[in-house]
Motif scaffolding. Structure first.
Motif, PDB file in Angstrom:
ATOM      1  N   GLY A 182       0.797  -1.275  -0.079  1.00 21.79           N
ATOM      2  CA  GLY A 182       0.079  -0.053  -0.007  1.00 21.79           C
ATOM      3  C   GLY A 182       0.904   1.049   0.134  1.00 21.79           C
ATOM      4  N   PRO A 183       0.739   2.266   0.757  1.00 24.20           N
ATOM      5  CA  PRO A 183       1.033   3.681   0.619  1.00 24.20           C
ATOM      6  C   PRO A 183       2.631   3.702   0.815  1.00 24.20           C
ATOM      7  CG  PRO A 183      -0.446   3.324   2.513  1.00 24.20           C
ATOM      8  CD  PRO A 183      -0.606   2.318   1.669  1.00 24.20           C
ATOM      9  N   ASN A 184       3.002   3.071   2.035  1.00 27.04           N
ATOM     10  CA  ASN A 184       4.501   2.843   2.221  1.00 27.04           C
ATOM     11  C   ASN A 184       5.369   2.635   1.223  1.00 27.04           C
ATOM     12  OD1 ASN A 184       6.330   3.456   4.402  1.00 27.04           O
ATOM     13  ND2 ASN A 184       6.826   1.182   4.426  1.00 27.04           N
ATOM     14  N   SER A 185       4.821   1.818   0.001  1.00 28.02           N
ATOM     15  CA  SER A 185       5.832   1.570  -1.128  1.00 28.02           C
ATOM     16  C   SER A 185       5.374   2.746  -2.305  1.00 28.02           C
ATOM     17  CB  SER A 185       5.362   0.154  -1.704  1.00 28.02           C
ATOM     18  OG  SER A 185       5.856  -0.768  -0.625  1.00 28.02           O
ATOM     19  N   THR A 186       4.176   2.945  -2.427  1.00 25.75           N
ATOM     20  CA  THR A 186       3.633   3.586  -3.363  1.00 25.75           C
ATOM     21  C   THR A 186       4.135   5.239  -3.267  1.00 25.75           C
ATOM     22  OG1 THR A 186       1.511   3.884  -2.479  1.00 25.75           O
ATOM     23  CG2 THR A 186       1.681   2.306  -4.301  1.00 25.75           C
ATOM     24  N   THR A 187       4.143   5.757  -2.160  1.00 25.99           N
ATOM     25  CA  THR A 187       4.294   7.049  -1.709  1.00 25.99           C
ATOM     26  C   THR A 187       5.976   7.267  -1.783  1.00 25.99           C
ATOM     27  OG1 THR A 187       4.615   6.582   0.486  1.00 25.99           O
ATOM     28  CG2 THR A 187       3.032   7.488   0.030  1.00 25.99           C
ATOM     29  N   PHE A 188       6.865   6.095  -2.155  1.00 24.16           N
ATOM     30  CA  PHE A 188       8.212   6.166  -2.458  1.00 24.16           C
ATOM     31  C   PHE A 188       8.287   6.164  -3.892  1.00 24.16           C
ATOM     32  CE2 PHE A 188      12.126   3.863  -3.399  1.00 24.16           C
ATOM     33  CZ  PHE A 188      13.052   4.694  -2.857  1.00 24.16           C
ATOM     34  N   ILE A 189       7.445   5.525  -4.702  1.00 23.75           N
ATOM     35  CA  ILE A 189       7.579   5.233  -5.849  1.00 23.75           C
ATOM     36  C   ILE A 189       7.149   6.412  -6.916  1.00 23.75           C
ATOM     37  CG2 ILE A 189       6.799   3.697  -8.017  1.00 23.75           C
ATOM     38  CD1 ILE A 189       6.573   1.477  -5.767  1.00 23.75           C
ATOM     39  N   VAL A 190       5.788   6.951  -6.679  1.00 24.33           N
ATOM     40  CA  VAL A 190       5.295   7.597  -7.685  1.00 24.33           C
ATOM     41  C   VAL A 190       5.962   9.129  -7.710  1.00 24.33           C
ATOM     42  CG1 VAL A 190       3.205   9.056  -7.917  1.00 24.33           C
ATOM     43  CG2 VAL A 190       3.028   6.642  -7.263  1.00 24.33           C
ATOM     44  N   PRO A 191       6.643   9.797  -6.580  1.00 23.48           N
ATOM     45  CA  PRO A 191       7.362  10.986  -6.751  1.00 23.48           C
ATOM     46  C   PRO A 191       8.425  10.845  -7.638  1.00 23.48           C
ATOM     47  CG  PRO A 191       6.710  10.636  -4.311  1.00 23.48           C
ATOM     48  CD  PRO A 191       6.566   9.354  -5.169  1.00 23.48           C
ATOM     49  N   ALA A 192       9.111   9.521  -7.949  1.00 25.44           N
ATOM     50  CA  ALA A 192      10.203   9.266  -8.854  1.00 25.44           C
ATOM     51  C   ALA A 192       9.675   9.175  -9.996  1.00 25.44           C
ATOM     52  CB  ALA A 192      10.981   7.941  -8.333  1.00 25.44           C
TER      53      ALA A 192
END
Length: 536
Positions: A416-426
């Motif tokens: 969930g968000p702990n992974s996607t919040t890291f991925i999307v800004p990149a």
């Protein structure tokens, strides 16, 4: 204008051995990051026993609330500042030039943290906090640089999985922190057996226990040091070289050496400059028009996530003690307590944290970032409320159910968000602002983590009109604290609608770097659409 051949080739490249090498090299930084940030939770109670024991109290020593919050949270303050500084520096000087600096800062600070000395308890804790601040500063640089490097190396088809795999090393770091604490405490427990505090308060904390927390903290320097050589061998990313430095020929040469790719000389020479200049700066009107809502989304989602995520991770020992899943401190020796806390944290990491990361790795390029983030926030809210509302029932009768529900919040934070919040800004922002914007988004997350680390310490205490022997005042109580964390997860759910789907498209298409200036007021490459999916 036509897209550079080297970038098109990168987007279509087959997965090669170097991609996996990059995952390991970048991921070991995150392994170390997680180890260093979360291993402190295994030794904070030991620090209290060693340095703040008051025989008159009749209780095991406990860190005062200010010292406990500082030891736990000061690294997060350093991380926030490091994310902003190194994120900006990664766009100004290049990803590779800054990459090794963050790692060496982590190595030196890990060792120094374990060597924290002083003539008084206050001086020891102050020295420890000083070095953990700089440890966090180095950790902060790893966030924007690792995410940006991996996103710029990866092909379009597997980009999400590759970035998620780098971040998934954090789960192994958390597990390793617990495992090292188990091994070290077990070794000292067997070498220096001691009675429980209730049986003999003075003998329950041997002076050798001072080595336990130091060894655990210093171990974090080893994986970071082993990774340094390989980081220095990585070439600059092709996207930075081509789009920011304007040297597509050099970008093609660099990628040809590591990815076994060939480019015609005339094609490489043709793209000696980037196809389109990006004149707008950070927070300019043009930037805000294209990416303002996106930046609001990536920062707010990360902020709300980290309030709940770091509160849950850093204070697992307090939660598990409250439900009597961990014995009371008085029933154990000091080293036994470290062993029990570490074992509980290892179990949660093994059963929920690590699997959550890797489910994301294998599904993110199939179902997309938006869906994973939305369902993650949703189930985190549901399970946190399921823990909080019948809290008294779980505490008194159903410890196992409480533990299972609590563990599920970690599974869905990582799936969930702990992974996607890291991925999307990149992926969302243009190459010359990508590292900076990722750093800003990550720093917003750490602001939430700081709020969680310092706020949870005070809010968790049961309301009591009198302070106890250690200076703790009344908090809002366990149940209300967990409900507040559930509310943060719910806020993250709604903020997710500010963040568009990035799955299946090239970075240049997502960020709008292939657009002509005259198209700016027309069809942007990426518009906020409430999370509508765009897949190829």
């Amino acid at each position: 204008m036509a897209k550079l051949e080297v970038l098109t080739a990168l987007d279509k490249a087959k997965t090669q051995w170097y991609h996996f090498t990059a995952i390991i090299v970048a991921g070991m930084g995150f392994f170390t990051d997680a180890y260093d940030l979360f291993c402190i939770a295994t030794v904070t109670k030991l620090l209290g026993r060693l340095y703040y024991y008051n025989p008159a109290s009749g209780k095991p020593g406990l860190l005062p609330p200010g010292a406990s919050s500082a030891v736990t949270g000061v690294a997060l303050v350093g991380t926030l500042l490091g994310q902003l500084f190194f994120g900006w520096l990664g766009d100004k000087l290049g990803r590779k030039k800054v990459y090794g600096v963050t790692l060496m800062l982590m190595v030196v600070s890990s060792v120094a943290s374990g060597l924290s000395l002083g003539s008084t308890p206050k001086s020891v804790i102050t020295t420890l906090c000083f070095f953990r601040f700089w440890l966090g500063f180095g950790i902060g640089g790893d966030y924007p640089l690792s995410a940006t490097i991996m996103s710029e190396y990866a092909n379009t088809r597997t980009r999400g999985g590759f970035i998620a795999a780098v971040f998934a090393m954090q789960g192994f770091g958390i597990l390793a922190g617990a495992a090292v604490a188990i091994i070290v405490s077990a070794a000292f427990k067997n070498a220096y057996p001691r009675p429980a505090f209730d049986e003999d308060p003075e003998a329950s904390t041997p002076h050798q226990a001072d080595f336990v927390w130091r060894i655990i903290l210093m171990f974090g320097a080893i994986p970071a040091a082993l990774t340094y050589y390989w980081r220095m061998r990585m070439p600059e990313t092709a996207r930075y070289t081509a789009l920011v430095q304007g040297n597509a020929k050099r970008a093609a040469q660099d990628m040809a050496t590591v990815l076994n790719m060939e480019f015609a000389d005339d094609a490489a020479a043709e793209g000696a400059k980037s196809p389109r200049e990006e004149p707008y700066g950070l927070f300019s009107r043009k930037f805000l028009k294209r990416h303002g809502i996106h930046l609001l989304g990536t920062t707010s989602c990360w902020f709300f996530l980290d309030i709940a995520y770091y509160s849950g991770n850093l204070f697992q020992k307090d939660v598990l003690t409250a439900i009597n899943w961990l014995p009371s401190a008085s029933s154990m020796s000091a080293i036994e307590e470290v062993y029990r806390i570490s074992r509980a944290q290892a179990l949660i990491a093994l059963c929920s944290t690590v699997p959550g990361y890797w489910v994301t790795v294998f599904t993110i390029d199939i179902i997309g970032r938006f869906v994973i983030q939305l369902q993650g926030f949703f189930f985190m809210t549901v399970f946190m409320l399921a823990v909080a509302i019948p809290y008294d029932h779980w505490v008194n009768k159903q410890h196992g159910v409480f533990f299972a529900l609590y563990a599920l919040t970690f599974f869905f934070s990582n799936f969930g968000p702990n992974s996607t919040t890291f991925i999307v800004p990149a992926e969302l922002y243009p190459a010359r602002l990508r590292s900076t914007c990722h750093g800003i988004s990550a720093a917003a997350g750490k602001a939430g983590a700081i709020l969680g680390a310092f706020g949870f310490q005070y809010a968790w205490e049961d309301p009591d009109p009198t302070k106890d022997d250690y200076g703790y005042g009344p908090g809002i109580g366990h149940k209300k604290t967990l409900i507040a964390l559930a509310a943060c997860n719910a806020a993250g759910f709604f903020c997710t609608f500010f963040v568009p789907e990035t799955n299946g498209r090239s970075l240049e298409e997502i960020s709008g770097e292939n657009e002509d200036d005259e198209d700016e007021d027309g069809d942007d490459a990426m518009k906020t659409d409430g999370g509508a999916t765009h897949t190829s």
